[in-house]
Design an enzyme around this catalytic site. Structure first.
Site, PDB file in Angstrom:
ATOM      1  N   GLY A 226      -8.168  24.468  22.911  1.00 47.87           N
ATOM      2  CA  GLY A 226      -8.007  25.496  21.878  1.00 47.87           C
ATOM      3  C   GLY A 226      -8.396  26.865  22.435  1.00 47.87           C
ATOM      4  O   GLY A 226      -8.799  26.996  23.596  1.00 47.87           O
TER       5      GLY A 226
ATOM      6  N   ALA B 262      -8.707  17.916  15.648  1.00 47.08           N
ATOM      7  CA  ALA B 262      -9.002  17.836  17.090  1.00 47.08           C
ATOM      8  C   ALA B 262      -8.411  16.573  17.704  1.00 47.08           C
ATOM      9  O   ALA B 262      -8.749  15.464  17.296  1.00 47.08           O
ATOM     10  CB  ALA B 262     -10.520  17.848  17.297  1.00 47.08           C
ATOM     11  N   ALA B 263      -7.524  16.761  18.671  1.00 51.12           N
ATOM     12  CA  ALA B 263      -6.883  15.614  19.339  1.00 51.12           C
ATOM     13  C   ALA B 263      -6.102  16.108  20.538  1.00 51.12           C
ATOM     14  O   ALA B 263      -5.757  17.300  20.622  1.00 51.12           O
ATOM     15  CB  ALA B 263      -5.917  14.904  18.387  1.00 51.12           C
TER      16      ALA B 263
ATOM     17  N   ASN C 157     -10.544  10.290  23.789  1.00 49.55           N
ATOM     18  CA  ASN C 157     -10.653  11.520  23.010  1.00 49.55           C
ATOM     19  C   ASN C 157     -10.223  11.313  21.557  1.00 49.55           C
ATOM     20  O   ASN C 157     -10.932  11.713  20.634  1.00 49.55           O
ATOM     21  CB  ASN C 157      -9.788  12.610  23.651  1.00 49.55           C
ATOM     22  CG  ASN C 157     -10.052  13.963  23.042  1.00 49.55           C
ATOM     23  OD1 ASN C 157     -11.157  14.485  23.133  1.00 49.55           O
ATOM     24  ND2 ASN C 157      -9.055  14.511  22.378  1.00 49.55           N
TER      25      ASN C 157
ATOM     26  N   TYR D 203      -0.039   7.909  22.586  1.00 53.78           N
ATOM     27  CA  TYR D 203      -0.444   8.960  21.643  1.00 53.78           C
ATOM     28  C   TYR D 203      -0.274   8.470  20.198  1.00 53.78           C
ATOM     29  O   TYR D 203      -1.203   8.555  19.376  1.00 53.78           O
ATOM     30  CB  TYR D 203       0.383  10.229  21.890  1.00 53.78           C
ATOM     31  CG  TYR D 203       0.309  11.213  20.759  1.00 53.78           C
ATOM     32  CD1 TYR D 203      -0.895  11.842  20.443  1.00 53.78           C
ATOM     33  CD2 TYR D 203       1.430  11.505  19.974  1.00 53.78           C
ATOM     34  CE1 TYR D 203      -0.973  12.740  19.382  1.00 53.78           C
ATOM     35  CE2 TYR D 203       1.362  12.395  18.916  1.00 53.78           C
ATOM     36  CZ  TYR D 203       0.159  13.009  18.624  1.00 53.78           C
ATOM     37  OH  TYR D 203       0.078  13.879  17.577  1.00 53.78           O
TER      38      TYR D 203
END
Ligand code: UDP
Length: 324
Positions: free
Chosen positions: A36, A74-75, A92, A141
């Site tokens: 980010g 968040a990823a 993560n 994913y």
């Protein structure tokens, strides 16, 4: 009300935080800034630089701020990278999200909005895609996102953790202010790549296959403006307060555009030359992904406001003068 946002420095998270400002909502952003941008976080938000893999500090921050709801962006979100490095993605996305969900349970936050994906459907059986279609992820994913949905479901059954999982179609566009927008490194997404080609930052767009069974042979996607996505998250929180049950909801526009259609629209909007070359198909790309968003309309009283041309023009406004 106080909302804690993970990934608030990322593309969709920062647009959500931006939307919250001026609404009498306190916002706490948690981001490790690994992908980010600090500049993307609205100055009205409290910022805590924490990695969701760091359970102790995550729990500390949640206990300190005591949010009413958590919105979890968040990823890691690159399909190709997830195929090459599933370890990174399971760690993560799954372990990080599990930490967050566990910390929420620990301190009694039971309103959770989750950033999910239409790639959970894999190669869909039917277009448009509604939420009752079978989940059939075809890459790590998407597997991580489906796993997190399952964790949330189990935590709801056992501990009453209420969640809304929002399955996004293709997020695109930028805030019309030009202050925030999409900035990925590397950039895998079509619209930014097309616009970078218009800006001569790239020589040409490689179009991945023109032998799909679509009108012009190129893949069709449902592009949805990032501010329309952001708006749905706020409506999801309202839903958790007003109705209160857990839901899985698609977010798309119900319209599809082919790769060549996007390039042609971008040529019109930018007035620039955009060269392209047809190359091999990219592995794992379904021909058509278009959302049935009836459920979002019904439950959240939400509908997309931005047209495909507004999506491209707000992105063009940003890409000509990116702030980060
Ligand atoms: N695409 C393309 N060339 C590129 C990037 C993407 O032809 O350089 C195509 C891709 O095959 C897909 C569509 O554009 O059909 C949207 O891809 P993107 O990566 O933006 O999103 P995805 O649908 O993979 O989430």
């Amino acid at each position: 009300m106080k909302i804690l946002v993970t990934g608030g420095a990322g593309y969709i998270g920062s647009h959500f935080v931006n939307l919250l400002t001026g609404k009498n909502i306190d916002v706490v952003v948690i981001d490790n800034l690994c992908r980010g941008h600090k500049e993307a976080i609205h100055s009205n938000a409290i910022f805590e630089k924490i990695d969701i893999l760091d359970y102790d500090n995550l729990l500390k921050a949640l206990s300190f701020h005591k949010p009413d709801a958590v919105v979890h962006f968040a990823a890691f979100a690159y399909v190709g990278e997830s195929v090459e490095n599933p370890l990174l993605y399971y760690n993560n996305n799954v372990v990080g999200s599990f930490n967050l969900i566990k910390a929420c349970k620990e301190i009694g936050v039971n309103k959770f909005v989750f950033s999910s994906t239409c790639s959970i459907y894999g190669n869909p059986e039917k277009i448009p895609i509604s939420e009752d279609q079978k989940s059939n992820p075809i890459n790590p994913y998407a597997n991580t996102k489906l796993t997190i949905e399952k964790i949330l479901n189990d935590f709801d059954d056992a501990y009453g953790m209420k969640y809304i999982s929002l399955r996004y179609f293709n997020a695109a566009g930028a805030d019309p202010s030009g202050l925030i927008g999409e900035s990925h490194l590397p950039e895998p997404h079509l619209i930014p790549i097309v616009l970078e080609t218009a800006l001569q930052k790239r020589e040409k767009v490689f179009v991945f296959g023109n032998d799909y069974s679509t009108n012009d042979g190129t893949c069709i996607r449902d592009y949805i403006h990032v501010n329309d996505l952001a708006d749905a998250h706020l409506k999801a929180i309202d839903y958790l307060y007003e109705v209160g049950d857990s839901q899985i909801i698609n977010l798309g526009t119900g319209a599809g555009n082919s790769v060549l259609d996007i390039i042609n629209r971008a040529i019109n909007i930018t007035g620039k030359k955009i060269n392209y070359q047809i190359v091999e198909r990219r592995a794992g790309d379904p021909a058509i992904l278009v959302a049935d968003f009836t459920k979002a309309e019904k439950l959240l009283n939400w509908k997309p406001e931005f047209s495909i041309d507004q999506i491209i023009s707000t992105a063009w406004n940003w890409h000509q003068n990116p702030k980060f």
